[in-house]
Design an enzyme around this catalytic site. Structure first.
Site, PDB file in Angstrom:
ATOM      1  N   ARG A   1      -7.671  -4.184  -3.549  1.00 15.71           N
ATOM      2  CA  ARG A   1      -7.134  -3.053  -4.313  1.00 15.71           C
ATOM      3  C   ARG A   1      -8.023  -2.844  -5.542  1.00 15.71           C
ATOM      4  O   ARG A   1      -7.775  -3.413  -6.605  1.00 15.71           O
ATOM      5  CB  ARG A   1      -5.689  -3.338  -4.732  1.00 15.71           C
ATOM      6  CG  ARG A   1      -4.788  -3.661  -3.577  1.00 15.71           C
ATOM      7  CD  ARG A   1      -3.344  -3.871  -3.998  1.00 15.71           C
ATOM      8  NE  ARG A   1      -2.610  -4.456  -2.891  1.00 15.71           N
ATOM      9  CZ  ARG A   1      -2.177  -3.789  -1.817  1.00 15.71           C
ATOM     10  NH1 ARG A   1      -2.401  -2.487  -1.738  1.00 15.71           N
ATOM     11  NH2 ARG A   1      -1.530  -4.399  -0.849  1.00 15.71           N
TER      12      ARG A   1
ATOM     13  N   CYS B   1       0.832  -1.210   0.000  1.00 10.38           N
ATOM     14  CA  CYS B   1       0.000   0.000   0.000  1.00 10.38           C
ATOM     15  C   CYS B   1       0.863   1.254   0.000  1.00 10.38           C
ATOM     16  O   CYS B   1       0.551   2.237  -0.682  1.00 10.38           O
ATOM     17  CB  CYS B   1      -0.938  -0.002   1.199  1.00 10.38           C
ATOM     18  SG  CYS B   1      -2.144  -1.349   1.204  1.00 10.38           S
TER      19      CYS B   1
END
Length: 216
Positions: free
Chosen positions: A128, A51
């Site tokens: 995601r 991330c």
């Protein structure tokens, strides 16, 4: 019905689900982005390596996207305090300023509304997922990646540019198209139009249904 079966992802052409959310830039609503394009993306958790690499990558293209009339908006289920701490840490440790807002979706309500949760991967964290929302606030494209795999932000930029070119010029874009390259003319809708195209055959038009042209 199982939990995974109940997840509903907004489809291409649907109005983007409305929202009002707490972000690192204050309370924001979908309506605040009307008139501009929006890349809305979710990430599983703050202070995680994949991330972090993605936020750094998005920060690197933010100015380019904004010049094309497109904003960035991130989301995870972490708290606003976690977001603030993470943004400060990324600036301190990596020298990267995250100057786009991050949504603190602590209840997971917005993630569920956008179909960002993938129960087979995690019962609480969103995957995601990327949505491209146009200036009229319709879903134009979406894609999803597993938690282990970071996204290619260059592809997201290419996608936005292709969609904007399609809208502006009434054309389609071929595989791997990039701004400045030739585009595809819409295929003929009648036999007469097909015959006319066939007569114009050449390097840029090898067959009646496949003709490239440059954007003016």
């Amino acid at each position: 019905m199982t939990e995974s079966a109940s997840v509903c992802v907004p489809r291409i052409g649907d109005p983007a689900p409305d929202f009002e959310a707490e972000t690192t830039h204050g309370i924001l609503r979908l309506e605040d982005f009307r008139g501009s394009w929006l890349v809305l993306f979710s990430h599983p958790a703050d202070f995680t390596p994949v991330c972090a690499s993605e936020l750094i990558a998005f920060a690197g293209v933010r100015d380019t996207l904004r010049k094309s009339g497109c904003e960035l908006l991130g989301l995870s289920v972490d708290s606003i305090f976690s977001h603030i701490a993470w943004v400060r840490s990324l600036e301190e440790k990596f020298g990267v300023v995250i100057d786009f807002p991050l949504i603190a979706d602590t209840t997971g309500e917005m993630a569920r509304r956008y179909g960002m949760t993938m129960p087979a991967e995690s019962a609480t964290e969103p995957a995601r997922v990327v949505f491209v929302i146009d200036d009229r606030q319709f879903i134009r494209a979406f894609m999803a990646y597993p938690m282990t795999t970071g996204r290619n932000v260059e592809e997201i930029m290419r996608l936005v540019a292709a969609l904007q070119a399609t809208d502006a010029h009434g054309v389609a874009t071929p595989a791997g198209w990039k701004p400045g390259e030739g585009v595809l003319a819409p295929p003929p809708r009648t036999q007469a139009m097909a015959e006319e195209r066939a007569k114009a055959a050449g390097p840029s038009c090898p067959d009646w249904y496949f003709c490239k042209r440059e954007l003016s």
